[in-house]
Design an enzyme around this catalytic site. Structure first.
Site, short mmCIF file in Angstrom:
data_model
loop_
_atom_site.label_atom_id
_atom_site.label_comp_id
_atom_site.label_asym_id
_atom_site.label_seq_id
_atom_site.Cartn_x
_atom_site.Cartn_y
_atom_site.Cartn_z
N ASP A 1 -31.20 -4.73 -16.59
CA ASP A 1 -30.88 -3.40 -17.12
C ASP A 1 -29.97 -3.44 -18.33
O ASP A 1 -29.95 -2.53 -19.15
CB ASP A 1 -30.18 -2.57 -16.03
CG ASP A 1 -31.13 -1.57 -15.42
OD1 ASP A 1 -31.90 -0.97 -16.18
OD2 ASP A 1 -31.09 -1.40 -14.20
N ASP B 1 -26.74 16.77 -4.81
CA ASP B 1 -28.13 17.18 -4.94
C ASP B 1 -28.23 18.33 -5.95
O ASP B 1 -27.84 19.46 -5.67
CB ASP B 1 -28.68 17.60 -3.58
CG ASP B 1 -30.16 17.95 -3.64
OD1 ASP B 1 -30.68 18.18 -4.76
OD2 ASP B 1 -30.79 18.01 -2.57
N MET B 2 -28.75 18.02 -7.12
CA MET B 2 -28.79 19.00 -8.20
C MET B 2 -29.62 20.23 -7.86
O MET B 2 -29.34 21.32 -8.33
CB MET B 2 -29.37 18.35 -9.46
CG MET B 2 -28.34 17.57 -10.21
SD MET B 2 -27.10 18.71 -10.84
CE MET B 2 -26.62 17.83 -12.29
N ARG B 3 -30.66 20.01 -7.04
CA ARG B 3 -31.48 21.19 -6.66
C ARG B 3 -30.63 22.20 -5.91
O ARG B 3 -30.68 23.39 -6.17
CB ARG B 3 -32.66 20.75 -5.78
CG ARG B 3 -33.81 20.23 -6.58
CD ARG B 3 -34.76 19.49 -5.70
NE ARG B 3 -34.12 18.28 -5.19
CZ ARG B 3 -34.76 17.23 -4.70
NH1 ARG B 3 -36.06 17.26 -4.61
NH2 ARG B 3 -34.11 16.17 -4.29
N ASN C 1 -38.15 -2.97 -7.46
CA ASN C 1 -37.02 -2.31 -8.11
C ASN C 1 -36.04 -1.92 -7.01
O ASN C 1 -36.20 -0.92 -6.33
CB ASN C 1 -37.56 -1.08 -8.85
CG ASN C 1 -36.47 -0.29 -9.53
OD1 ASN C 1 -35.29 -0.58 -9.38
ND2 ASN C 1 -36.88 0.73 -10.27
N VAL D 1 -33.34 14.57 -12.57
CA VAL D 1 -32.85 15.83 -13.11
C VAL D 1 -33.51 16.11 -14.47
O VAL D 1 -34.01 17.21 -14.72
CB VAL D 1 -31.31 15.79 -13.26
CG1 VAL D 1 -30.78 17.10 -13.83
CG2 VAL D 1 -30.64 15.46 -11.94
N GLY E 1 -30.41 11.04 -13.71
CA GLY E 1 -30.81 10.92 -12.30
C GLY E 1 -29.56 11.06 -11.47
O GLY E 1 -28.66 11.83 -11.83
N LYS F 1 -37.92 0.60 -4.64
CA LYS F 1 -39.17 1.12 -5.19
C LYS F 1 -40.01 -0.08 -5.55
O LYS F 1 -39.50 -1.05 -6.10
CB LYS F 1 -38.91 1.95 -6.45
CG LYS F 1 -38.03 3.16 -6.25
CD LYS F 1 -37.81 3.89 -7.57
CE LYS F 1 -36.60 4.78 -7.50
NZ LYS F 1 -36.11 5.22 -8.80
P1 ADP Z 1 -31.87 7.82 -8.87
O1 ADP Z 1 -30.93 7.76 -10.03
O2 ADP Z 1 -31.20 7.59 -7.55
O3 ADP Z 1 -33.17 7.05 -9.08
P2 ADP Z 1 -33.42 10.23 -9.41
O4 ADP Z 1 -33.74 9.85 -10.80
O5 ADP Z 1 -34.53 10.34 -8.44
O6 ADP Z 1 -32.26 9.35 -8.77
O7 ADP Z 1 -32.66 11.62 -9.47
C1 ADP Z 1 -32.11 12.21 -8.33
C2 ADP Z 1 -31.54 13.57 -8.70
O8 ADP Z 1 -32.60 14.39 -9.25
C3 ADP Z 1 -30.96 14.33 -7.52
O9 ADP Z 1 -29.71 14.90 -7.89
C4 ADP Z 1 -31.97 15.45 -7.31
O10 ADP Z 1 -31.35 16.59 -6.78
C5 ADP Z 1 -32.44 15.70 -8.72
N1 ADP Z 1 -33.70 16.44 -8.76
C6 ADP Z 1 -34.90 16.08 -8.27
N2 ADP Z 1 -35.80 17.09 -8.44
C7 ADP Z 1 -35.13 18.11 -9.05
C8 ADP Z 1 -35.48 19.42 -9.50
N3 ADP Z 1 -36.71 19.91 -9.33
N4 ADP Z 1 -34.52 20.16 -10.09
C9 ADP Z 1 -33.28 19.68 -10.25
N5 ADP Z 1 -32.87 18.48 -9.85
C10 ADP Z 1 -33.79 17.68 -9.27
#
Ligand code: ADP
Length: 348
Positions: free
Chosen positions: A123, A257-259, A7, A306, A185, A14
């Site tokens: 997709d 970065d949502m966190r 992926n 997210v 995400g 991945k």
């Molecule tokens: P991608 O679309 O690149 O595969 P992901 O599905 O892994 O990305 O999502 C990435 C997002 O998820 C980032 O904005 C990250 O901050 C957020 N994220 C990951 N863990 C948490 C959490 N515990 N709380 C809030 N947001 C989170």
């Protein structure tokens, strides 16, 4: 079957070895923040790690690859040969960030495993069932035809996985459910799944439409783009950077970065608080719209980094939606499993 799923994202890879009978992962390897120029080497390295880690199970029966854009040509999983690769290549202009690196990954994997069948999963394919009224944009026909303008929709592998996971968890066939699937995400999209088929989805001709995302604004008045062009400060390169990489949550708060945004909002940062409210409001509007599209909704499902991990954001997205009476589920994203199952179904 024992299937390796590759992926390949715009900056990450991945991969997993999947036993499709048991629907289980034997092992996975993830590489983040990849430079596309080093992708072929990374694929070689990942394949070697997977082979070593699953040596006791023998060699894989197939390799499955995620391709973002299948255009009008690829509406289901497809066995890869030279002709198929050329055809995917011709679609690269529709997904310049995603299709070319995925093709490089396919070429590298075929050179490592020349005797094993390779399968492409798209997709866009899950959204091949969109009805005309959800698929078409109200532009003149000659313009639509000349430029291939229509809604394709994306994240289809993930939304398909959500549909199957929801049906399995509730022990109700997908054909009997109306699901709103929210993939939140870095990229984000919502799909209305009525009786097992995608009937509308928030991403459009490209992955720029719809929700507020990590670095993309989502829905915009196209007049804004016109205005920027007319100002003379934005050519196509600057617009590409603005719309794909500098907007969305990053544009609103300085980070995608949502966190971190949640932490800053909790500590009283007004800008982050407003950005989160805008983000959730947009998701809520789409859920409401898709409930209207399907004449109701049985399940609202969240997936993606997210959607899976932030109860606060899920709650904000669901505010005032109690009246829908829907069940809310969280589904762990597993595109690799969905890809492997699709490949196994094609090959058997
Ligand atoms: P991608 O679309 O690149 O595969 P992901 O599905 O892994 O990305 O999502 C990435 C997002 O998820 C980032 O904005 C990250 O901050 C957020 N994220 C990951 N863990 C948490 C959490 N515990 N709380 C809030 N947001 C989170």
């Amino acid at each position: 079957m024992l299937i390796i799923a590759l992926n390949c994202g715009s900056s990450s890879l991945k991969s997993a070895v999947i036993d499709t009978e048991r629907r289980s992962r034997l092992l996975d390897v993830r590489l983040e923040e990849l430079d596309t120029s080093g992708l072929a080497a990374a694929v070689g390295q990942v394949l070697q790690q997977l082979a070593e880690g699953s040596r006791d199970r023998g060699s894989p029966d197939a390799i499955v690859h995620r391709i973002v854009h299948g255009g009008e040509r690829f509406l289901r999983a497809t066995r890869i040969d030279d002709k198929v690769l050329d055809e995917i290549d011709q679609l690269s202009h529709l997904a310049p960030l995603h299709n070319p690196p995925a093709l490089a990954a396919v070429r590298q994997a075929r050179s490592v495993y020349p005797q094993v069948p390779h399968v492409a999963v798209f997709d866009t394919a899950y959204h091949a069932t969109l009805p005309d009224h959800a698929r078409e944009y109200a532009l003149p026909r000659d313009v639509r035809e000349r430029f291939g303008i229509r809604r394709y929709g994306f994240h289809g592998i993930s939304h398909a996985h959500v549909m199957h996971a929801v049906a399995a968890q509730l022990q109700v066939p997908a054909e009997k459910l109306r699901i709103v699937s929210c993939h939140l995400g870095n990229g984000a999209s919502v799909t209305a799944i009525e009786h097992g088929r995608s009937v509308d989805t928030s991403m459009g001709m490209t992955p720029l439409e719809g929700l507020v995302m990590g670095t993309r604004a989502g829905d915009l008045d196209p007049g804004i783009v016109l205005d920027l062009v007319q100002s003379g400060s934005f050519g196509s390169k600057e617009l590409d950077a603005l719309l794909n990489r500098q907007s969305g949550m990053a544009g609103l708060t300085g980070t995608n970065d949502m966190r971190e945004i949640e932490r800053r909002a909790a500590a009283g940062d007004e800008e982050c608080r407003r950005a989160l409210a805008l983000y959730a409001y947009r998701v809520r509007k789409y859920i409401g719209a898709y409930a209207a599209v399907m004449g109701g909704v049985d399940v609202i499902a969240f997936t993606g980094g997210v959607g899976e991990n932030s109860p606060t954001i899920r709650r904000a997205c669901l505010e005032r939606l109690e009246f829908l009476g829907a069940k809310v589920l969280v589904v762990k994203a597993d595109e690799e499993l969905e890809m492997a199952l699709e490949a196994a179904a094609l090959l058997s």
